[in-house]
Design an enzyme around this catalytic site. Structure first.
Site, PDB file in Angstrom:
ATOM      1  N   ASP A 101      -1.690   6.707   6.082  1.00 20.97           N
ATOM      2  CA  ASP A 101      -2.795   5.830   5.704  1.00 20.97           C
ATOM      3  C   ASP A 101      -3.103   4.988   6.937  1.00 20.97           C
ATOM      4  OD1 ASP A 101      -4.381   3.765   4.796  1.00 20.97           O
ATOM      5  OD2 ASP A 101      -3.095   3.213   3.108  1.00 20.97           O
ATOM      6  N   TRP A 120       0.820  -1.216   0.000  1.00 23.69           N
ATOM      7  CA  TRP A 120       0.000   0.000   0.000  1.00 23.69           C
ATOM      8  C   TRP A 120       0.854   1.266   0.000  1.00 23.69           C
ATOM      9  CZ3 TRP A 120      -4.201  -1.330  -2.007  1.00 23.69           C
ATOM     10  CH2 TRP A 120      -4.801  -2.547  -1.687  1.00 23.69           C
ATOM     11  N   LYS A 144     -12.869  -1.610   7.111  1.00 19.28           N
ATOM     12  CA  LYS A 144     -12.230  -2.539   8.046  1.00 19.28           C
ATOM     13  C   LYS A 144     -12.721  -2.288   9.473  1.00 19.28           C
ATOM     14  CE  LYS A 144      -8.456  -2.056   4.871  1.00 19.28           C
ATOM     15  NZ  LYS A 144      -8.583  -3.265   4.050  1.00 19.28           N
TER      16      LYS A 144
HETATM   17  C1  LIG Z   1      -3.635   0.036   4.322  1.00 18.05           C
HETATM   18  C2  LIG Z   1      -4.499   0.087   3.095  1.00 18.05           C
HETATM   19  N1  LIG Z   1      -4.480   1.195   2.336  1.00 18.05           N
HETATM   20  C3  LIG Z   1      -5.230   1.289   1.231  1.00 18.05           C
HETATM   21  C4  LIG Z   1      -6.040   0.252   0.821  1.00 18.05           C
HETATM   22  C5  LIG Z   1      -6.841   0.398  -0.423  1.00 18.05           C
HETATM   23  O1  LIG Z   1      -8.127   0.690  -0.050  1.00 18.05           O
HETATM   24  P1  LIG Z   1      -9.350   0.704  -1.054  1.00 18.05           P
HETATM   25  O2  LIG Z   1      -9.609  -0.696  -1.457  1.00 18.05           O
HETATM   26  O3  LIG Z   1     -10.425   1.318  -0.216  1.00 18.05           O
HETATM   27  O4  LIG Z   1      -8.974   1.573  -2.194  1.00 18.05           O
HETATM   28  C6  LIG Z   1      -6.110  -0.911   1.590  1.00 18.05           C
HETATM   29  C7  LIG Z   1      -6.987  -2.015   1.186  1.00 18.05           C
HETATM   30  O5  LIG Z   1      -7.064  -3.059   1.773  1.00 18.05           O
HETATM   31  C8  LIG Z   1      -5.305  -0.993   2.750  1.00 18.05           C
HETATM   32  O6  LIG Z   1      -5.332  -2.100   3.502  1.00 18.05           O
END
Ligand SMILES: Cc1ncc(COP(=O)(O)O)c(C=O)c1O
Length: 375
Positions: free
Chosen positions: A171, A102, A195
């Site tokens: 994030d 991520w 989550k």
């Molecule tokens: C830490 C983290 N950031 C970003 C994301 C991406 O999120 P999204 O699927 O809402 O775009 C995720 C998805 O699991 C994640 O775990």
């Protein structure tokens, strides 16, 4: 009705009390004769719902007055771009700490938009199984970016890098409200809700007001919808917000409050995570993949004794694959679902977000003990 224990990394289990409350209000929300799903977002019925959700975020996260709280769409992934488009505008240069998928995706998106990315630390050398230590960041960076909890790798920061006057962006998708967090230490925080907060469909963004540029000062070509200003000026109502998801989010926040707020969540989460890690660390069949000092309370990847680090032996790999598949299948039959690991780590992964109970984790450990004895 029998409910399973759901260890999904997201979307994830929600508190049963919340689901019951939403179900009870489904056809007639508090005497309005309509479901929240059907309400106009500009109606007198809906406004208090979104206002309450914001007030609860502010209360539970202790958000300082000079921060905006926004409910946006496009998931965490859209924030990878929005952060760069809105914050990477002065020197067009940012520092990223690379701790897995991520963080890498976020850095790639910034690069794509013309922001020069410096990867100032990385844990790639050990397949992202730890959080690198970065004491102090200096330089002409517009922001420093971290992924605070790495959902796939199962790692979490136990410290914050000192970035001085450079805004720290984090994030917090997979750890939001799992523990107390000092918002004032950050320039911007964001979290996809699916989550710890709500079903999928809304992204919480908390940003220090002075960091929000005018729409025309964002990186060239930034669409109106991707400028924070558009949403901050309109209280997340520039266009139709994900109304129902925000309503569930508010309901989840009240559940968190009833259960002790961020402190209460930390206590609950630590108890669950300790239970699982203690078992993993004492098992000669299973092992955790992450280093002590970097372990997530939310996402726990683990391997079996059949996983041999670095092995390319086909027989070994085939056995590993077979045993993992067997684990996942038998766990599912026992009512423990979504335990398949991410392909980048292998093995299994138990995501034990706020809504997961200690009973759920105990049921998992009991199953693991039985599985180890039989295999
Ligand atoms: C830490 C983290 N950031 C970003 C994301 C991406 O999120 P999204 O699927 O809402 O775009 C995720 C998805 O699991 C994640 O775990």
């Amino acid at each position: 009705m029998s409910r399973v224990y759901n260890f999904s990394a997201g979307p994830s289990c929600l508190p049963e009390e919340v689901l019951n409350e939403c179900a009870a209000e489904m056809l007639d929300y508090q005497g309005t004769g309509q479901s929240v799903m059907e309400m106009s977002h500009r109606s007198k019925y809906y406004e208090p719902i979104i206002q309450d959700a914001e007030a609860m975020v502010r209360k539970l996260m202790n958000v300082p007055e000079n921060y905006k709280v926004m409910f946006l769409q496009g998931g965490g992934s859209t924030q990878f771009a929005m952060v760069a488009q809105n914050l990477g505008i002065k020197n067009k240069k940012a520092a990223y700490i690379e701790t897995g998928v991520w963080a890498k995706k976020a850095a790639a998106e910034a690069k794509k938009l013309g922001v020069a990315v410096d990867v100032i630390a990385s844990s790639k050398d050990k397949n992202y199984s730890y959080i690198p230590k970065v004491e102090k960041v200096t330089g002409d960076y517009d922001y420093v970016y971290i992924c605070f909890n790495n959902t796939i790798m199962g790692t979490h920061y136990e410290y914050l890098p000192d970035t001085g006057n450079i805004p720290l962006v984090a994030d917090i998708s997979s750890c939001v409200l799992s523990e107390p967090l000092d918002v004032s230490k950050f320039g911007l925080l964001f979290a996809g809700a699916q989550k710890n907060l709500a079903p999928a469909g809304v992204t919480l963004v908390i940003v220090r007001e002075d960091l929000i540029p005018e729409v025309e000062d964002c990186l060239p070509g930034t669409p109106t919808m991707l400028a924070y200003k558009t949403h901050s000026e309109n209280d997340s109502m520039y266009n139709t917000p994900p109304c129902y998801t925000i309503y569930v989010l508010g309901t989840v926040l009240h559940w968190i409050e009833k259960n002790g707020g961020a402190e209460g969540m930390l206590k609950r989460n630590k108890e669950k995570a300790d239970y699982l890690y203690n078992f993993l660390d004492s098992s000669d069949f299973f092992r955790a993949t992450t280093e002590v000092g970097s372990r997530s309370l939310m996402n726990v990847p683990f391997l079996t004794k059949y996983s041999v680090a670095g092995s390319t032996d086909e027989a070994v790999l085939a056995k590993e694959k077979e045993i993992n598949a067997k684990f996942v299948k038998e766990a599912e039959a026992a009512g423990l679902i979504n335990l398949k690991g991410h392909r980048l780590v292998g093995g299994m992964r138990a995501s034990i977000y706020n809504a997961m109970s200690l009973e759920g984790v105990k049921a998992l450990v009991e199953f693991m003990k039985k599985f180890a004895a039989e295999n």
